[in-house]
Design a protein around this motif. Structure first.
Motif, PDB file in Angstrom:
ATOM      1  N   GLY A 162      24.226  58.200  31.377  1.00 16.00           N
ATOM      2  CA  GLY A 162      22.914  57.712  32.330  1.00 16.00           C
ATOM      3  C   GLY A 162      23.447  57.478  33.751  1.00 16.00           C
ATOM      4  O   GLY A 162      22.686  57.582  34.511  1.00 16.00           O
ATOM      5  N   GLY A 163      24.570  56.918  33.970  1.00 14.79           N
ATOM      6  CA  GLY A 163      24.961  56.437  35.132  1.00 14.79           C
ATOM      7  C   GLY A 163      26.291  55.949  35.099  1.00 14.79           C
ATOM      8  O   GLY A 163      27.045  56.017  34.120  1.00 14.79           O
ATOM      9  N   ASP A 164      27.007  55.638  36.186  1.00 15.60           N
ATOM     10  CA  ASP A 164      28.281  55.139  36.387  1.00 15.60           C
ATOM     11  C   ASP A 164      28.297  53.622  36.013  1.00 15.60           C
ATOM     12  O   ASP A 164      27.708  52.849  36.749  1.00 15.60           O
ATOM     13  CB  ASP A 164      28.817  55.430  37.595  1.00 15.60           C
ATOM     14  CG  ASP A 164      30.567  55.694  37.583  1.00 15.60           C
ATOM     15  OD1 ASP A 164      30.851  56.271  36.695  1.00 15.60           O
ATOM     16  OD2 ASP A 164      31.294  55.181  38.519  1.00 15.60           O
ATOM     17  N   PRO A 165      29.230  53.080  35.376  1.00 17.45           N
ATOM     18  CA  PRO A 165      29.551  51.763  34.957  1.00 17.45           C
ATOM     19  C   PRO A 165      30.207  51.023  36.248  1.00 17.45           C
ATOM     20  O   PRO A 165      30.640  51.421  37.092  1.00 17.45           O
ATOM     21  CB  PRO A 165      30.348  51.398  34.024  1.00 17.45           C
ATOM     22  CG  PRO A 165      31.396  52.680  33.993  1.00 17.45           C
ATOM     23  CD  PRO A 165      30.275  53.912  34.366  1.00 17.45           C
ATOM     24  N   GLU A 166      29.475  49.865  36.741  1.00 15.68           N
ATOM     25  CA  GLU A 166      29.850  49.143  37.832  1.00 15.68           C
ATOM     26  C   GLU A 166      31.252  48.413  37.404  1.00 15.68           C
ATOM     27  O   GLU A 166      32.094  48.145  38.166  1.00 15.68           O
ATOM     28  CB  GLU A 166      28.856  48.109  38.243  1.00 15.68           C
ATOM     29  CG  GLU A 166      29.351  47.072  39.446  1.00 15.68           C
ATOM     30  CD  GLU A 166      28.098  46.063  39.849  1.00 15.68           C
ATOM     31  OE1 GLU A 166      28.497  45.306  40.540  1.00 15.68           O
ATOM     32  OE2 GLU A 166      26.977  46.137  39.051  1.00 15.68           O
ATOM     33  N   THR A 167      31.236  48.051  36.214  1.00 10.28           N
ATOM     34  CA  THR A 167      32.592  47.235  35.664  1.00 10.28           C
ATOM     35  C   THR A 167      32.883  47.530  34.466  1.00 10.28           C
ATOM     36  O   THR A 167      32.028  47.903  33.297  1.00 10.28           O
ATOM     37  CB  THR A 167      32.279  45.689  35.814  1.00 10.28           C
ATOM     38  OG1 THR A 167      33.344  44.919  35.582  1.00 10.28           O
ATOM     39  CG2 THR A 167      31.004  45.150  35.133  1.00 10.28           C
ATOM     40  N   LEU A 168      34.062  47.389  33.732  1.00 14.26           N
ATOM     41  CA  LEU A 168      34.328  47.438  32.235  1.00 14.26           C
ATOM     42  C   LEU A 168      35.123  46.156  32.142  1.00 14.26           C
ATOM     43  O   LEU A 168      35.648  46.032  31.033  1.00 14.26           O
ATOM     44  CB  LEU A 168      35.551  48.334  32.180  1.00 14.26           C
ATOM     45  CG  LEU A 168      34.916  50.054  32.218  1.00 14.26           C
ATOM     46  CD1 LEU A 168      35.965  50.864  31.942  1.00 14.26           C
ATOM     47  CD2 LEU A 168      33.721  50.109  31.465  1.00 14.26           C
ATOM     48  N   ASP A 169      34.761  45.105  32.893  1.00 18.66           N
ATOM     49  CA  ASP A 169      35.112  43.723  32.365  1.00 18.66           C
ATOM     50  C   ASP A 169      33.842  43.001  31.538  1.00 18.66           C
ATOM     51  O   ASP A 169      32.765  42.934  31.935  1.00 18.66           O
ATOM     52  CB  ASP A 169      35.017  42.965  33.876  1.00 18.66           C
ATOM     53  CG  ASP A 169      35.651  41.374  33.374  1.00 18.66           C
ATOM     54  OD1 ASP A 169      35.186  40.943  32.363  1.00 18.66           O
ATOM     55  OD2 ASP A 169      36.199  40.768  34.311  1.00 18.66           O
ATOM     56  N   PRO A 170      34.171  42.669  30.201  1.00 19.66           N
ATOM     57  CA  PRO A 170      33.012  42.398  29.439  1.00 19.66           C
ATOM     58  C   PRO A 170      32.040  41.231  29.815  1.00 19.66           C
ATOM     59  O   PRO A 170      31.328  40.937  29.628  1.00 19.66           O
ATOM     60  CB  PRO A 170      33.897  41.989  28.236  1.00 19.66           C
ATOM     61  CG  PRO A 170      34.891  42.975  28.231  1.00 19.66           C
ATOM     62  CD  PRO A 170      35.422  42.829  29.477  1.00 19.66           C
ATOM     63  N   GLN A 171      32.847  39.908  30.432  1.00 20.62           N
ATOM     64  CA  GLN A 171      32.371  38.927  30.760  1.00 20.62           C
ATOM     65  C   GLN A 171      31.650  39.142  31.982  1.00 20.62           C
ATOM     66  O   GLN A 171      30.672  38.051  32.378  1.00 20.62           O
ATOM     67  CB  GLN A 171      33.440  37.989  31.237  1.00 20.62           C
ATOM     68  CG  GLN A 171      33.665  36.954  29.950  1.00 20.62           C
ATOM     69  CD  GLN A 171      34.738  37.666  29.013  1.00 20.62           C
ATOM     70  OE1 GLN A 171      35.929  37.923  29.441  1.00 20.62           O
ATOM     71  NE2 GLN A 171      34.606  37.916  27.765  1.00 20.62           N
ATOM     72  N   LYS A 172      31.618  40.281  32.730  1.00 19.26           N
ATOM     73  CA  LYS A 172      30.817  40.492  34.041  1.00 19.26           C
ATOM     74  C   LYS A 172      29.915  41.619  33.643  1.00 19.26           C
ATOM     75  O   LYS A 172      29.273  41.823  34.826  1.00 19.26           O
ATOM     76  CB  LYS A 172      32.109  40.899  35.069  1.00 19.26           C
ATOM     77  CG  LYS A 172      32.959  39.706  35.516  1.00 19.26           C
ATOM     78  CD  LYS A 172      33.675  40.114  36.653  1.00 19.26           C
ATOM     79  CE  LYS A 172      34.581  39.040  37.143  1.00 19.26           C
ATOM     80  NZ  LYS A 172      35.489  39.277  38.520  1.00 19.26           N
ATOM     81  N   THR A 173      29.789  42.180  32.640  1.00 16.13           N
ATOM     82  CA  THR A 173      28.954  43.264  32.334  1.00 16.13           C
ATOM     83  C   THR A 173      27.588  42.692  32.506  1.00 16.13           C
ATOM     84  O   THR A 173      27.088  41.701  32.312  1.00 16.13           O
ATOM     85  CB  THR A 173      29.121  44.154  31.179  1.00 16.13           C
ATOM     86  OG1 THR A 173      28.267  44.925  30.934  1.00 16.13           O
ATOM     87  CG2 THR A 173      28.846  42.952  30.025  1.00 16.13           C
TER      88      THR A 173
END
Length: 527
Positions: free
Chosen positions: A32-43
Motif C-alpha cells: 500500500g505504501g512506503d514505510p517512513e521508518t523501520l524503527d519499532p519504537q517510532k512506527t
C-alpha cells in the motif's frame, strides 16, 4: 497456541524432481505504501506494522485470526489487584544473531520507547505503566519506569491502575524489543540491513526506498520449523491501476487496499480473491484547531454537516466503506452504540441550509470565501474523496487548494506537527476498545492528536476512565468523553472502514479479521 504443520508439508511439496533441494518460497506482498521508518519504537502506520510484525516479536503476539497468543513470553500472571504483570520467557527465544532474548532487552526497549528524545508517536499508549507519562515528559528518569527484569527470563511490569486492554497493547509493534548492542553502537542507523538484529520470524535483508523491503526467514526464531515462507518482499503499491494489473498476472500474492472503482470488475473476475470484511476503523479529516478559523466550532460543524457521507460510501468507495457519524465506530465489544453526530438523521437539504447559515455567521460565503488547504496522499480513492468533498463545500463559500504528497510524507507532516489546514487521516483499531480511538484526542498525545485539540474536561474524563475498576462505570465515562468530541468535532468522521484486500488463491493460511493483521509466519504458498 496452535502449531502449524500444514505449511511445512506444503513446502516439502516444492521439492525438485531430483529430490535434493527445496525451492525457495517467496511471498510477493503489496503493502500500500512506503514505510517512513523501520524503527519499532517510532512506527505509526499499518504499512510499517505489517513489516515490523514479521521482523520482531513482543511479549505476546497475534495468531492468524489476530487473537492474542504467547510471544517471547510463554506465560504470565497478573496480581489480584490487576496492576502487576509477571512474564516468563520461553528458553528458546533468540535474536537473529543467535543471542538469547532477555528481560533486560525489554527493559532497555521500554525505556527507549518512553524516553522523550525518542519522540515515539505511540508513547502515550503505554501511559498505563507506572511513571510512564512522567518519564515521557522528561520529569522522571527512565529508570523510574515500572518495568524491571527480575532475572534474564522474567520481566515485571507494574501499572498505575488496572488496565483491561493492557495485554493487547503489548502486541503492538512499538512494544517489541530492539537489540541493545546494535542500538548503542549504531544509533538510529540500527534499522539498516547490515545493522538490524531482530527476534521475529524474519530478518531484514534489503530496504530500498520506494522500491521494496525484503525480509528472509530467521533460522533462530523459536518456531522456525513451522515457518514455511522463506522470503517476503513488500512493495509500496499505491498505484492501484498497476496493482490490479500486477495481481492479475500473478506478480503479487496479496495486496493491502484495492482499486475500489474496479470493485464490480474484481468481484466478477477475481471472485473470492477480492476480500471484503468488517474492520474497526474510522476514516476522517483532522482540522487544525490551533489555527483560525478552524478554532471556531461553527466552521468545523458547517464543514462536517455539508458532507454527504452516503454519497462517499456508495459512489466513491463503491460500498466498501460505510457512512461514518461517530469517531468511535460501531461494533466494539462491551461499549454498545457509540455517540453519533446529532445531525445524522437530518435530510441533506436541511443540513446544507444550516451549514450555509453557520458559515455566514462566521463571516464566510461565496462572495467572501474561506480558502482552505486540504492535504491527502497519493491514493486514487482519497483523491476522489477530496474532490467530492470540495464540491460539497462550494455552496458554503469554501475554496479548496489540494496538497498531495506520498503516504510517508503525509503522515510525517502530521506526526511532526507541521502546518496544515485540513488533513486526511484514518485509524484502525490496535485493540477492540473505545479508548483506542478516544485517546487520539487527548492533549498529552501530541503526535497523534492531529487536530491539536485541547479540552480539560475531556482529558479528565479519560483519566477517570483509565482508573475505573467498574466496567459499566468505565463505559459510561467513555460515552461521556465521546459526547464531548462529537459536540466539538475537531475531527470530522467520514466513513467506517471495511478491510479490502486482494489475496491470491495460491496464498494459504490468510484469515480475514477485524484488525486486518496478517503475519507472514502463518501463511504458505502453493505454486
Amino acid at each position: 497456541m496452535k502449531r502449524l504443520r500444514i505449511p511445512v508439508a506444503a513446502a516439502l511439496l516444492a521439492l525438485t524432481l531430483a529430490g535434493t533441494a527445496v525451492a525457495e518460497m517467496v511471498y510477493h506482498r503489496g503493502n500500500g505504501g512506503d514505510p517512513e521508518t523501520l524503527d519499532p519504537q517510532k512506527t505509526a502506520t499499518l504499512i510499517e506494522g505489517y513489516i515490523l510484525h514479521d521482523l520482531y516479536e513482543g511479549l505476546v503476539t497475534h495468531n492468524a485470526a489476530a487473537e492474542i497468543i504467547p510471544g517471547v513470553a510463554k506465560s504470565w500472571e497478573i496480581s489480584g489487584n490487576g496492576t502487576v504483570y509477571i512474564f516468563h520467557f520461553r528458553n528458546n527465544a533468540r535474536w537473529s544473531n543467535g543471542k538469547p532474548v532477555t528481560a533486560g532487552d525489554f527493559t532497555f526497549s521500554f525505556h527507549r520507547l518512553l524516553a522523550p528524545q525518542t519522540a515515539a508517536v505511540y508513547a502515550s499508549l503505554y501511559y498505563p505503566i507506572r511513571n510512564a507519562k512522567a518519564v515521557n515528559s522528561g520529569a522522571l528518569d527512565p529508570s523510574k519506569l515500572g518495568v524491571r527484569a527480575i532475572d534474564d527470563k522474567t520481566l515485571e511490569i507494574t501499572l498505575e491502575a488496572p488496565t483491561p486492554y493492557f495485554i493487547e497493547v503489548l502486541a503492538q509493534p512499538t512494544a517489541v524489543p530492539v537489540y541493545p548492542p546494535s542500538v548503542k553502537k549504531h544509533g538510529d542507523e540500527f534499522v539498516k540491513p547490515d545493522h538490524m538484529v531482530s527476534n521475529g520470524a524474519y530478518k531484514l535483508e534489503r530496504a530500498l526506498p520506494n522500491t521494496q523491503v525484503t525480509i528472509v526467514k530467521n533460522p533462530y526464531f523459536h518456531d522456525a520449523e513451522n515457518v514455511a515462507i522463506d522470503k517476503v518482499i513488500f512493495y509500496p503499491t499505491d498505484d492501484y491501476a498497476a496493482v490490479l494489473r500486477r495481481f492479475s498476472v500473478g506478480e503479487l500474492d496479496s495486496q493491502y487496499n484495492a482499486p475500489l472503482e474496479q470493485a464490480q470488475w474484481m468481484r466478477k473476475h477475481l471472485g473470492r480473491q477480492f476480500h471484503v470484511s468488517p474492520q474497526l476503523g474510522i476514516y476522517y479529516y483532522a482540522l487544525n484547531t490551533e489555527k483560525p478559523p478552524f478554532d471556531d466550532r461553527r466552521v468545523r460543524r458547517a464543514l462536517s454537516m455539508a458532507i454527504d457521507r452516503k454519497f462517499l460510501a456508495e459512489k466513491i468507495w463503491n460500498g466498501a466503506m460505510l457512512p461514518g457519524y461517530s469517531f468511535v465506530p460501531p461494533g466494539i465489544p462491551n461499549y454498545g452504540e457509540p455517540v453519533m453526530l446529532d445531525f445524522k438523521d437530518q435530510l441533506m437539504f436541511d443540513r446544507e441550509d444550516e451549514a450555509v447559515e453557520l458559515m455566514r455567521k462566521a463571516g464566510y460565503s461565496p462572495k467572501h470565501p474561506l480558502k482552505v488547504r486540504l492535504s491527502y496522499y497519493t491514493d486514487d480513492n482519497d483523491e476522489k474523496t477530496a474532490l467530492a468533498i470540495a464540491d460539497m463545500w462550494k455552496p458554503l463559500g469554501v475554496d479548496v487548494e489540494f496538497v498531495k504528497t506520498d503516504h510517508a510524507a503525509h503522515y510525517a507532516m502530521l506526526h511532526k506537527r507541521s502546518d496544515f489546514d485540513i488533513a486526511r487521516a484514518g485509524w484502525l483499531a490496535d485493540y477492540p476498545d473505545a479508548q483506542n480511538f478516544l485517546f487520539l484526542l487527548q492533549s498529552d498525545n501530541p503526535h497523534q492528536n492531529y487536530a491539536r485539540y485541547r479540552n480539560a474536561q475531556f482529558d479528565a474524563l479519560m483519566a477517570e476512565a483509565a482508573k475505573s475498576l467498574d466496567a459499566n462505570r468505565r463505559k459510561a465515562i467513555l460515552h461521556e468523553a465521546q459526547a464531548r468530541i462529537e459536540h466539538d468535532e475537531p475531527n470530522i468522521p467520514l466513513l467506517y472502514y471495511d478491510c479490502f484486500n486482494l489475496v491470491s488463491d495460491r496464498l494459504k493460511g490468510w484469515e480475514d479479521n477485524s484488525l486486518n493483521i496478517h503475519l507472514s509466519r502463518w501463511m504458505w504458498i502453493e505454486r
